[in-house]
Design a protein around this motif. Structure first.
Motif, PDB file in Angstrom:
ATOM      1  N   GLU A   4       0.815  -1.216   0.000  1.00 38.86           N
ATOM      2  CA  GLU A   4       0.000   0.000   0.000  1.00 38.86           C
ATOM      3  C   GLU A   4       0.847   1.264   0.000  1.00 38.86           C
ATOM      4  O   GLU A   4       0.462   2.270  -0.595  1.00 38.86           O
ATOM      5  N   LYS A   5       2.011   1.223   0.649  1.00 43.59           N
ATOM      6  CA  LYS A   5       2.893   2.391   0.706  1.00 43.59           C
ATOM      7  C   LYS A   5       3.497   2.720  -0.654  1.00 43.59           C
ATOM      8  O   LYS A   5       3.958   3.834  -0.869  1.00 43.59           O
TER       9      LYS A   5
ATOM     10  N   ALA B 180      -2.553  -1.243  -3.931  1.00 44.04           N
ATOM     11  CA  ALA B 180      -3.608  -1.370  -2.931  1.00 44.04           C
ATOM     12  C   ALA B 180      -4.538  -2.558  -3.143  1.00 44.04           C
ATOM     13  O   ALA B 180      -5.320  -2.889  -2.254  1.00 44.04           O
TER      14      ALA B 180
END
Length: 155
Positions: A58-59, A63
């Motif tokens: 996600e970073k 996602a």
């Protein structure tokens, strides 16, 4: 043969491969030189296959995680080998397993930024692989458990 000290070393390294040899030696009650020799022996005999950095998907904008069941139209070795070769070339596929007990032949773990990207992957890459007969996608809503550590209690 993995002994009690090797098992401790493996447990600690699975949690943090960046640990210094000094700290690792202290935690397993060895001096640094014998500890390093043990780690090198575990690498040389293949018990430790590699050390990697794990990124937070996600970073970095990834996602959407999808579990994909893929069925082939044939179980001929050449069809399966061609599928596997093509799958290995797709960076979105981070895991691929040949399975049994399902209507599918393979289960894939795919990570992409979003649903539109997954649709492009599905239609433009996955279903265009020769031999793919059917695809079933399940979207991960929430991760309950995700580890790379292997259970060492069986050693």
């Amino acid at each position: 043969m993995v002994d009690r000290i090797d098992k401790k070393i493996l447990k600690i390294l699975q949690e943090n491969a960046h640990i210094s040899n000094q700290e690792l030696a202290e935690r397993v009650a060895l001096s640094p030189s014998p500890c390093l020799r043990r780690v090198k022996a575990l690498e040389e005999n293949g018990t430790i296959s590699k050390q990697v950095i794990l990124l937070n998907p996600e970073k970095i904008g990834l996602a959407l995680t999808v579990i994909v069941l893929v069925g082939l139209n044939s179980h001929q070795a050449s069809v399966m080998a061609e599928f596997e070769k093509n799958i290995q070339a797709l960076p979105e596929v981070i895991q691929c397993y040949l399975i049994t007990g399902q209507q599918a032949d393979y289960v894939l773990k795919v990570i992409v930024p979003d649903l539109n990207t997954y649709q492009s992957f599905l239609l433009g890459k996955l279903t265009s692989i020769s031999g793919v007969d059917n695809v079933h996608s399940s979207f991960i809503l929430r991760t309950i458990c995700d580890t790379t550590a292997l259970p060492l209690d069986y050693l």
